[in-house]
Design an enzyme around this catalytic site. Structure first.
Site, short mmCIF file in Angstrom:
data_model
loop_
_atom_site.label_atom_id
_atom_site.label_comp_id
_atom_site.label_asym_id
_atom_site.label_seq_id
_atom_site.Cartn_x
_atom_site.Cartn_y
_atom_site.Cartn_z
CB SER A 250 -0.13 0.27 -6.00
OG SER A 250 0.06 1.84 -5.61
CE LYS A 251 7.41 -2.50 -5.02
NZ LYS A 251 6.60 -2.88 -3.81
NE ARG A 252 0.09 5.41 -7.72
CZ ARG A 252 -0.69 5.42 -6.58
NH1 ARG A 252 -1.28 7.05 -6.37
NH2 ARG A 252 -2.27 4.90 -6.57
#
Ligand code: GLU
Length: 497
Positions: A250-252
Site C-alpha cells: 500500500s501507499k505506506r
C-alpha cells in the site's frame, strides 16, 4: 484461451493489479488466445473517465495491448459494464422468473441492524432471508406500487461448492456461510458478483485469473453460472503482493502505482519483467527476459500460491539491467522530462538528441533509475567555478599540495589546444604532469575539479570529451550552453584568484 483484465476505474493502476493484467496477457500471448480489457464501472460513485484513461495509458506503456476492449471494440462488446445494463437487467429477470432470485424490500437501516445484531451474537453477518418467502405475485404488486427493491440471488441450501483453482488447488465453501447476495441494486445497477458472471460468460472467457481477494466471491459466482446455465470457466487466484513488512502493498510502502514508477524513471520492460517474477519463475536459471520470451514460458500451474513480497532492490537490479541494454537515442528521449524536472531547459533538435544520446549512457549505466541521470550529467550543463569554490569538498581538494599548480598548468596547456577527444585529453594531462611533476590522484583530482566543478563524477576519459563535444554544439540545438574545457580551465583559475 480467452482471458480478461477487469479493472474498476477508480484511481491509478496499482502495481499489484498490473501484475494480474500481465499474467493474463502472458497467458493470452503464450497460447495465441485473446486478451480482453473490460472496464467495471458500475460503481458510479467511484468510477471516473480520468481513471479509465490512466489505466489505458499505463497498460499501453507497459506494452500490455488488448485484442478487445472499450476503445478497440470486438465481437463480444460493449466492454464497459455501464454500457451493458440491459444485459444484467434481462438476466436478472430470467432468474426472477425461474425463482432463482427474488425481490428484497429490506431497507438499508434494517439490514444494518440485522448485521450488527449478528456480529454482536457472534454469528456470521449473512442476510437473514426476510424477503425469501414473499410470494412472487405479492412482490410484483409491491414493485408496481413503486416500492424500491433490490434483487437477491437465492443461494441453494445445504450444499458444498467445490472448485479446483489452478493456482490454489481444491477450494470448498459450504452454502451455509453464504448469504443470498444482492445481484441488482434498487437503482438498477448490478452488483459486481452478478455483472462479472454475465460478462465473463457472454465474453466467452475461458480462464478467470484475478487477485485472491476474490476467492470468497467465486462460490457465489459459480452458483450463478449454474443457475443461468453458463459453462464454468477455469479459476485462478493470484496471491496478493505484499510490502517488505508482509502487509498488503500500500501507499505506506512507497510508489504503488504504475504511473509513479514511470515518473521515477523505471523502464516499462523492467517493471514488466520484475512483476512477472513475483510468484513465478521462468525457469532455466535466467530471470531477465523480454516480455515475449516470458509469454512463451509462462504457465499458470507454475505460479506459487504463497504471497510475493515486493522487493525494491530486485526491481532496481532489473531496471539497471534494462538501462544498460536500452538504445541510447531512446534513453535520451526518456531522460528529457527528468532533465526538465531538474530545472534544465531542454528542447533538443536532432543534433541535440544525438548529443544527449552520446552522453546519457555515461550516467544510465551506473544509476538505478532515470530520475538519477540529470544529477550525474549536470556537470555538462551547469558549470560555475565561483559556486564550486564555495563547496567544502572542492576547497579541500584545492588545498592539497600542488593542486593549484596543476590547475594553472592545465589552463596554460589548454589555452593553445584544440577541443579534447579522449586522446587529446590524455596528451594534455601528460603535459600537465610533465610541467608540475604531479601524478595519480594529485594530478587528476584537481583536473576533475577544475573542468567539472565537482569532486566526483563519471570517468574523466568519458566526461572530458563529452564536455568538448557539447561545446561545439550549434547554439540552436535546444540544449543549455555547454562551456568547453579550455574556457572552464581559464575561468576556474580566475575564480581561484
Ligand atoms: N473489478 C474487479 C477488481 O478490480 C475485477 C475482479 C475480477 O477480475 O473478477 O477487483
Amino acid at each position: 484461451m480467452r482471458v480478461r483484465f477487469a479493472p474498476s476505474p477508480s484511481g491509478q493502476l496499482h502495481v499489484g493489479n498490473a501484475r494480474t493484467a500481465l499474467f493474463n496477457w502472458l497467458l493470452a500471448r503464450g497460447s495465441g488466445g485473446a486478451f480482453i480489457l473490460r472496464i467495471e464501472d458500475t460503481d458510479v460513485e467511484r468510477s471516473t473517465p480520468e481513471s479509465e484513461a490512466t489505466i489505458f495509458r499505463d497498460m499501453r506503456w507497459l506494452g500490455l495491448d488488448w485484442d478487445e476492449g472499450p476503445d478497440v471494440g470486438g465481437a463480444r462488446g460493449p466492454y464497459r459494464a455501464s454500457e451493458r445494463l440491459h444485459l444484467y437487467q434481462s438476466y436478472a429477470t430470467e432468474l426472477l422468473n425461474a425463482g432463482a432470485a427474488y425481490y428484497c424490500f429490506c431497507s438499508t437501516e434494517r439490514l444494518e441492524e440485522e448485521r450488527r445484531a449478528a456480529v454482536a451474537a457472534g454469528r456470521p453477518a449473512l442476510y437473514a432471508g426476510t424477503c425469501r418467502q414473499i410470494p412472487p405475485r405479492e412482490a410484483e404488486a409491491r414493485i408496481h406500487a413503486g416500492q424500491p427493491a433490490a434483487v437477491r440471488f437465492r443461494v441453494p441450501e445445504n450444499r458444498e461448492v467445490v472448485f479446483t483453482d489452478v493456482v490454489r488447488g481444491d477450494v470448498r465453501f459450504h452454502t451455509d456461510v453464504i448469504g443470498d447476495p444482492v445481484i441488482m441494486r434498487p437503482g438498477g445497477m448490478p452488483a459486481y458478483n452478478f455483472a462479472v458472471v454475465i460478462d465473463d460468460a457472454l465474453m466467452a472467457v475461458t480462464h478467470v485469473v484475478r487477485g485472491e481477494d476474490h476467492i470468497s466471491n467465486t462460490p457465489r459466482q459459480i452458483l450463478m453460472y449454474e443457475a443461468l446455465g453458463f459453462p464454468l470457466p477455469e479459476f485462478a487466484h493470484l496471491a496478493i503482493v505484499l510490502g517488505p513488512d508482509h502487509t498488503k502493498l500500500s501507499k505506506r510502502h512507497g510508489a504503488t502505482s504504475v504511473a509513479e514508477r514511470r515518473l521515477k524513471g523505471y523502464l516499462p520492460e523492467a517493471l514488466v519483467n520484475y512483476l512477472a517474477l513475483i510468484g513465478w519463475s521462468p525457469g532455466g536459471g535466467d530471470e531477465l527476459l523480454p516480455i515475449h520470451e516470458l509469454a512463451k514460458r509462462f504457465s499458470l500451474s507454475d505460479v506459487v500460491s504463497a504471497a510475493g513480497v515486493f522487493d525494491e532492490e530486485k526491481l532496481a537490479w532489473v531496471n539497471r539491467h534494462y538501462l544498460k541494454m536500452a538504445e541510447p537515442a531512446r534513453l535520451a528521449e526518456l531522460t528529457l522530462p527528468f532533465f526538465r524536472a531538474a530545472g534544465f531547459e531542454m528542447a533538443p533538435d536532432a543534433i541535440g538528441v544525438e548529443f544527449l544520446a552520446s552522453v546519457v549512457p555515461v550516467a544510465s549505466g551506473v544509476v538505478d533509475r532515470l530520475d538519477q541521470v540529470p544529477a550525474r550529467l549536470s556537470f555538462l550543463f551547469a558549470y560555475d567555478p565561483a559556486m564550486a569554490l564555495t563547496d567544502e569538498h572542492v576547497r579541500g581538494e584545492m588545498r592539497a599540495e600542488g593542486a593549484r599548480s596543476v590547475v594553472h598548468a592545465l589552463a596554460e596547456v589548454l589555452a593553445g589546444a584544440p577541443r579534447l577527444d579522449r586522446d587529446g585529453f590524455r596528451a594534455a594531462a601528460n603535459e600537465v604532469k610533465a610541467k608540475t611533476g604531479q601524478k595519480g590522484k594529485a594530478l587528476f583530482h584537481p583536473i576533475r575539479v577544475a573542468l567539472t566543478g565537482r569532486t566526483e563524477g563519471p570517468e574523466l576519459d568519458l566526461a572530458i570529451p563529452a564536455i568538448d563535444r557539447g561545446a561545439e554544439l550549434p547554439p540552436d540545438a535546444g540544449l543549455p550552453k555547454i562551456l568547453g574545457c579550455r574556457e572552464r580551465a581559464a575561468a576556474f583559475v580566475q575564480s581561484l584568484g
